[in-house]
Design a protein around this motif. Structure first.
Motif: not given
Length: 480
Positions: A373-391
């Motif tokens: 559960y914690k890993n899935s949350n960490a991956k969501q935060i990682e994906a959010a940062y990657e999305y922002e970085q791509s923009i």
């Protein structure tokens, strides 16, 4: 009836207590919301609603040779074909996860024999039957059965359906990844093609310069015969000619390497590349309409891919959360069961049926579930940062290329003036040298400066065209 209702109430109460226990054991996590804010324009005073990114690459490029090369690359490039198989795997994953929340029905059969020890419970029962009924019990008691067996996990918490939706989002993200790969491939083929045209022009430029210097060498030799110059001038001219001839072979090697790079992108072995290099210096870079920054969110495949991966990561948190709750399953079976083959298909004596329900909930030692559960949350935060970085990366690329195109345009016009002046100065220097009004070194230096200036002018033209291609790619064009 009252007793049955009492049991149902007790079961419901027990289930409620279990659910409360599960809810108390779920860690509190922080979900990161992505920031998609972008400026209103790429630079002050530039605000266009039209966007060149929507133009298909077959309509954007006008060189028929380049269009043919890109067409082959898109169909035959090995990385694209590898990506297509990854897309197929992602599509199959949807089918697999869709089947996970449907009932599983299997056909099975089995045969076994068992001898029970005399001093066991079953053995004592068998011995008692032999004594009381006077019949011998079989040494090996058979067990033969066949029939249909079914299992079904009832997806109350939508864990399985959410997992299927995650697979759908990952499949869509893989398709956007393929589009982004095609965008880069189209741009890379165009880069290499225009580099090849520039090298052809560099080769032609150095051949023309060698011809001029060879004429100068013959002139100096003639002047030496009349004692108008020295052997030093002859040797300096010979050295300059040899130097430029060696540069010619360097360019020929660069042409070979560039041709082979294009063939690699096209997924084929080295072969000549058809091209038209004569009009390279007359190519006018297209005027590209950049639109507004928010268009990047729709046009760039890498941004859409990051957005889909972020959506999948958010949904994966719900999948992981559902592991804390009880899972409900139903098992059922119907078929034939007998201790001897001759009785196996007797109806209705050998008919057998089974149905059972189960409720399983984690209670003690939930470390693995909590970690997931914690890993899935960490991956969501990682994906959010990657999305922002791509923009941010996309916006920066467009802003850089817009500035680059403006500066290269000014650069090209100034270099063009420099080349025109130096070409004219060659004739002036030759005339002055013939009339003994200047030294041979002035002629050599003038020719060398003209060669270098023309080389830089060709490179600037190449940079102009590549900047046009890069802006088209940065806006999200090239995959349609």
């Amino acid at each position: 009836m009252k007793a049955i209702m009492t049991k149902i109430f007790h079961l419901m109460t027990l289930g409620l207590v279990v659910l409360m226990l599960q809810a108390c054991g779920i860690p509190e996590l922080i979900i990161k919301n992505e920031d998609t804010h972008l400026p209103d324009s790429f630079k002050p005073g530039l605000s266009e609603q039209e966007n060149t990114a929507k133009v298909k690459w077959k309509d954007f490029f006008e060189d028929s040779n380049l269009l043919r090369l890109i067409d082959i690359a898109v169909a035959n490039n090995k990385e694209v074909n590898i990506m297509m198989q990854r897309i197929s795997v992602a599509q199959n994953e949807i089918q697999a996860r869709k089947g996970a929340y449907l009932p599983f029905v299997n056909f099975g059969s089995s045969a076994s024999g068992e001898k029970t020890g005399d001093f066991t419970r079953n053995g004592a029962v068998e011995n008692n039957l032999q004594i009381t009924q006077g019949q011998a019990f079989p040494t090996f008691l058979g067990d033969y059965q066949f029939g249909l067996f079914s299992t079904w996990e009832i997806d109350i918490w939508k864990k399985l359906r959410n997992a299927k939706q995650v697979a759908v989002l990952e499949y869509m993200a893989s398709k956007e990844g393929k589009n982004f790969l095609v965008t880069n491939l189209v741009a890379e083929v165009a880069h290499s093609y225009y580099e090849l045209l520039a090298l052809d022009n560099q080769l032609e430029n150095i051949k023309q310069n060698i011809a001029i210097q060879q004429n100068g060498l013959e002139m100096v030799k003639q002047l030496q015969l009349f004692a108008r110059t020295t052997t030093l001038a002859v040797k300096r001219y010979e050295a300059e000619v040899a130097k430029n001839q060696s540069k010619k072979y360097e360019i020929l090697q660069q042409i070979t390497v560039t041709e082979n790079r294009i063939n690699f992108l096209l997924g084929r072995t080295p072969q000549p590349i058809q091209r038209a290099s004569t009009g390279f210096m007359d190519i006018k870079p297209k005027f590209i309409k950049a639109g507004i920054p928010s268009h990047l969110l729709q046009n760039r495949p890498d941004i859409r891919k990051a957005e889909l991966e972020l959506s999948a990561a958010k949904l994966n948190i719900e999948v992981a959360r559902a592991n804390f709750y009880p899972s409900f399953g139903i098992k059922a079976g119907v078929g034939f069961d007998a201790f001897a083959l001759k009785y196996l298909i007797n109806t209705p004596e050998s008919l057998a049926a089974m149905i059972a329900g189960e409720l399983v909930a984690p209670l003690v030692n939930k470390n693995a579930i909590i970690a997931e559960y914690k890993n899935s949350n960490a991956k969501q935060i990682e994906a959010a940062y990657e999305y922002e970085q791509s923009i941010i990366n996309a916006y920066t690329e467009v802003a850089n290329q817009l500035s680059n195109i403006d500066n290269l345009d000014k650069n090209y016009h100034l270099r063009k003036k420099q080349v025109d002046s130096l070409v004219q100065s060659i004739d002036v220097a030759n005339q002055l040298f013939k009339s003994a009004r200047t030294d041979y070194l002035d002629v050599l230096l003038t020719q060398r400066d003209a060669l270098e200036a023309k080389k830089e002018l060709i490179e600037t033209k190449q940079k102009q065209i590549i900047a046009m291609v890069d802006l088209y790619k940065s806006l999200g064009g090239g995959w349609q």
